[in-house]
Design a protein around this motif. Structure first.
Motif, PDB file in Angstrom:
ATOM      1  N   ALA A 112      -7.771  -8.086  14.553  1.00 20.96           N
ATOM      2  CA  ALA A 112      -7.065  -7.082  15.346  1.00 20.96           C
ATOM      3  C   ALA A 112      -5.982  -6.403  14.510  1.00 20.96           C
ATOM      4  CB  ALA A 112      -6.446  -7.739  16.578  1.00 20.96           C
ATOM      5  N   GLY A 113      -5.275  -7.188  13.691  1.00 23.01           N
ATOM      6  CA  GLY A 113      -4.226  -6.627  12.840  1.00 23.01           C
ATOM      7  C   GLY A 113      -4.771  -5.686  11.787  1.00 23.01           C
ATOM      8  N   SER A 114      -5.989  -5.976  11.308  1.00 24.19           N
ATOM      9  CA  SER A 114      -6.625  -5.091  10.330  1.00 24.19           C
ATOM     10  C   SER A 114      -6.853  -3.705  10.926  1.00 24.19           C
ATOM     11  CB  SER A 114      -7.955  -5.692   9.874  1.00 24.19           C
ATOM     12  OG  SER A 114      -8.651  -4.804   9.027  1.00 24.19           O
ATOM     13  N   ALA A 115      -7.317  -3.657  12.171  1.00 24.54           N
ATOM     14  CA  ALA A 115      -7.536  -2.371  12.842  1.00 24.54           C
ATOM     15  C   ALA A 115      -6.217  -1.633  13.052  1.00 24.54           C
ATOM     16  CB  ALA A 115      -8.235  -2.597  14.175  1.00 24.54           C
ATOM     17  N   THR A 116      -5.180  -2.374  13.440  1.00 22.41           N
ATOM     18  CA  THR A 116      -3.868  -1.761  13.649  1.00 22.41           C
ATOM     19  C   THR A 116      -3.310  -1.220  12.336  1.00 22.41           C
ATOM     20  OG1 THR A 116      -3.442  -3.301  15.471  1.00 22.41           O
ATOM     21  CG2 THR A 116      -1.544  -2.170  14.522  1.00 22.41           C
ATOM     22  N   PHE A 117      -3.523  -1.965  11.256  1.00 20.38           N
ATOM     23  CA  PHE A 117      -3.042  -1.538   9.941  1.00 20.38           C
ATOM     24  C   PHE A 117      -3.704  -0.222   9.525  1.00 20.38           C
ATOM     25  CE2 PHE A 117      -3.023  -1.412   5.332  1.00 20.38           C
ATOM     26  CZ  PHE A 117      -1.751  -1.849   5.006  1.00 20.38           C
ATOM     27  N   LYS A 118      -5.005  -0.097   9.757  1.00 22.06           N
ATOM     28  CA  LYS A 118      -5.739   1.101   9.357  1.00 22.06           C
ATOM     29  C   LYS A 118      -5.266   2.339  10.097  1.00 22.06           C
ATOM     30  CE  LYS A 118      -9.887  -1.496   8.089  1.00 22.06           C
ATOM     31  NZ  LYS A 118     -11.266  -1.871   8.485  1.00 22.06           N
ATOM     32  N   ASN A 120      -2.015   2.657  11.527  1.00 27.98           N
ATOM     33  CA  ASN A 120      -0.581   2.918  11.449  1.00 27.98           C
ATOM     34  C   ASN A 120       0.061   2.757  10.076  1.00 27.98           C
ATOM     35  OD1 ASN A 120       0.163   3.126  14.525  1.00 27.98           O
ATOM     36  ND2 ASN A 120      -1.141   1.319  14.358  1.00 27.98           N
ATOM     37  N   CYS A 121      -0.582   2.032   9.162  1.00 23.79           N
ATOM     38  CA  CYS A 121       0.121   1.640   7.931  1.00 23.79           C
ATOM     39  C   CYS A 121      -0.458   2.209   6.642  1.00 23.79           C
ATOM     40  CB  CYS A 121       0.155   0.114   7.819  1.00 23.79           C
ATOM     41  SG  CYS A 121       0.731  -0.720   9.322  1.00 23.79           S
ATOM     42  N   VAL A 122      -1.739   2.593   6.656  1.00 23.55           N
ATOM     43  CA  VAL A 122      -2.382   3.022   5.416  1.00 23.55           C
ATOM     44  C   VAL A 122      -1.768   4.306   4.859  1.00 23.55           C
ATOM     45  CG1 VAL A 122      -4.571   1.932   5.997  1.00 23.55           C
ATOM     46  CG2 VAL A 122      -4.173   4.302   6.663  1.00 23.55           C
ATOM     47  N   GLN A 123      -1.136   5.100   5.717  1.00 28.17           N
ATOM     48  CA  GLN A 123      -0.552   6.347   5.245  1.00 28.17           C
ATOM     49  C   GLN A 123       0.489   6.113   4.158  1.00 28.17           C
ATOM     50  OE1 GLN A 123      -0.855   5.348   8.337  1.00 28.17           O
ATOM     51  NE2 GLN A 123      -1.765   6.932   9.635  1.00 28.17           N
ATOM     52  N   GLY A 128      -5.919  -0.197   0.901  1.00 31.49           N
ATOM     53  CA  GLY A 128      -6.031  -1.568   0.438  1.00 31.49           C
ATOM     54  C   GLY A 128      -4.702  -2.289   0.397  1.00 31.49           C
ATOM     55  N   ALA A 129      -3.669  -1.677   1.018  1.00 33.25           N
ATOM     56  CA  ALA A 129      -2.305  -2.235   1.055  1.00 33.25           C
ATOM     57  C   ALA A 129      -1.701  -2.376  -0.330  1.00 33.25           C
ATOM     58  CB  ALA A 129      -2.284  -3.584   1.786  1.00 33.25           C
ATOM     59  N   GLU A 130      -2.228  -1.575  -1.289  1.00 35.97           N
ATOM     60  CA  GLU A 130      -1.734  -1.664  -2.663  1.00 35.97           C
ATOM     61  C   GLU A 130      -0.446  -0.897  -2.887  1.00 35.97           C
ATOM     62  OE1 GLU A 130      -4.207   2.015  -2.365  1.00 35.97           O
ATOM     63  OE2 GLU A 130      -4.333  -0.053  -1.640  1.00 35.97           O
ATOM     64  N   PRO A 133       4.282   4.497  -5.470  1.00 38.30           N
ATOM     65  CA  PRO A 133       5.698   4.740  -5.794  1.00 38.30           C
ATOM     66  C   PRO A 133       6.547   4.852  -4.525  1.00 38.30           C
ATOM     67  CG  PRO A 133       4.278   6.123  -7.144  1.00 38.30           C
ATOM     68  CD  PRO A 133       3.385   5.475  -6.119  1.00 38.30           C
ATOM     69  N   GLY A 134       7.471   3.939  -4.366  1.00 37.48           N
ATOM     70  CA  GLY A 134       8.337   3.936  -3.201  1.00 37.48           C
ATOM     71  C   GLY A 134       7.795   3.172  -2.008  1.00 37.48           C
ATOM     72  N   TYR A 135       6.540   2.720  -2.098  1.00 39.84           N
ATOM     73  CA  TYR A 135       5.919   1.989  -1.000  1.00 39.84           C
ATOM     74  C   TYR A 135       5.419   0.647  -1.524  1.00 39.84           C
ATOM     75  CZ  TYR A 135       5.992   6.647   1.032  1.00 39.84           C
ATOM     76  OH  TYR A 135       6.387   7.874   1.490  1.00 39.84           O
ATOM     77  N   PRO A 136       5.922  -0.464  -1.001  1.00 37.84           N
ATOM     78  CA  PRO A 136       5.601  -1.782  -1.557  1.00 37.84           C
ATOM     79  C   PRO A 136       4.116  -2.146  -1.492  1.00 37.84           C
ATOM     80  CG  PRO A 136       7.498  -1.901  -0.102  1.00 37.84           C
ATOM     81  CD  PRO A 136       6.915  -0.550   0.082  1.00 37.84           C
ATOM     82  N   ASN A 137       3.673  -2.848  -2.518  1.00 37.59           N
ATOM     83  CA  ASN A 137       2.342  -3.453  -2.541  1.00 37.59           C
ATOM     84  C   ASN A 137       2.412  -4.729  -1.704  1.00 37.59           C
ATOM     85  OD1 ASN A 137      -0.067  -4.710  -3.143  1.00 37.59           O
ATOM     86  ND2 ASN A 137       0.089  -4.454  -5.334  1.00 37.59           N
ATOM     87  N   LEU A 138       1.546  -4.841  -0.699  1.00 38.14           N
ATOM     88  CA  LEU A 138       1.581  -5.991   0.196  1.00 38.14           C
ATOM     89  C   LEU A 138       0.655  -7.113  -0.249  1.00 38.14           C
ATOM     90  CD1 LEU A 138       1.591  -4.076   3.599  1.00 38.14           C
ATOM     91  CD2 LEU A 138       3.532  -4.771   2.197  1.00 38.14           C
TER      92      LEU A 138
END
Length: 287
Positions: A112-118, A120-123, A128-130, A133-138
């Motif tokens: 479920a979190g993977s879908a939410t990440f895609k 809201n967070c990939v932007q 790949g959560a990598e 510049p200015g955005y942390p690699n998770l």
């Protein structure tokens, strides 16, 4: 009225059309084809009467059977929600540590979190959560505020430097352009670069060490290992949020950039934040 022209070879009259010496025969359509065509017309009319078909101003005709593909989708979604209701209820009732300890809940929350990440967070963090510049690699082991599951949940729920959330994480590096001279900033940058093993002018780095101890060690530590309670990054590794060259380090010391992450707790709700936390923790960098 012109007389029909009869083809000499077939004995069939022509349509009167001719192209480059080629004439079209006026053969009747095969009976089976005509009956098939008539059947499709009847089928189309019956379908238009039985099912939603004709558009109106604000809707469409409902059809005698009352079928609705939207209702089917709604029912399917309701069935999915009902199937996962027990999992959602458990996630709502348990802490993120307890969710991690339960294999079934952890698997469900990760998906479920993977879908939410895609959504809201990939932007910012990348597909790949990598990061960037200015955005942390998770995916790595370097966490400004800690990589245990509760620390991740806190960061996601309340954001970073998000002024609308009273519990947001706050850290702000001062601009040293008003504290240090330009040459001194270059010396501190050289020393900071040397902490992670990068090539730096030895003389400048030596001169920058006491300046670092006087101005930077309070947050980053005397050895430059950082301080998670203050959100101060570790300067001894190869991970640099705003660039690792001496010029980029000097620019950050002179006039630091401060990223902002929104608080997702109010936007997504407690359950989605927990699921997102479990997913981020599962990427490999979670502690």
């Amino acid at each position: 009225m012109s007389e029909k022209q009869i083809d000499e070879v077939s004995g069939v009259s022509t349509t009167g059309h001719e192209w480059d010496g080629i004439k079209e025969l006026d053969n009747p359509m095969p009976r089976w084809w005509l009956w098939t065509f008539y059947a499709t017309v009847v089928w189309a009319l019956a379908y238009a009467i039985a099912f939603p078909a004709w558009p109106l101003i604000n809707s469409a005709t409902t059809g005698l059977l009352g079928y609705s593909s939207r209702a089917d989708v709604k029912n399917e979604l309701a069935a999915v929600e009902a199937a996962k209701a027990d999992y959602v209820a458990e996630i709502a009732a348990k802490s993120v540590e307890e969710i991690l300890a339960d294999e079934n809940l952890r698997t469900f929350a990760t998906a479920a979190g993977s879908a939410t990440f895609k959504v809201n967070c990939v932007q910012c963090h990348g597909s790949g959560a990598e990061g960037g510049p200015g955005y942390p690699n998770l995916n790595d082991d370097e966490w400004l505020w800690g990589g245990d599951i509760e620390s991740i949940r806190q960061s996601i729920a309340h954001g970073i430097r998000y002024s609308e959330d009273a519990d947001t994480r706050v850290s702000e590096m001062p601009a040293f352009r008003d504290v240090l001279q330009p040459g001194e900033i270059q010396q501190v940058a050289a020393f900071a670069a040397s902490l992670s093993g990068m090539n730096a002018d030895a003389e400048m780095a030596a001169a920058g060490k006491p300046l670092f101890e006087q101005n930077c060690a309070a947050c980053h530590g005397e050895s430059g290992n950082g301080n998670r309670e203050m959100g101060a990054p570790d300067l001894t590794d190869a991970i640099w949020l705003y660039g690792s060259s001496q010029a980029e380090i000097a620019a950050q010391i002179r006039s630091p950039k401060h990223g902002v992450m929104p608080a997702w707790g109010g936007r997504l709700g407690d359950v989605a934040v927990k699921e997102l936390s479990v997913f981020v923790h599962s990427l490999g960098g979670g502690e």
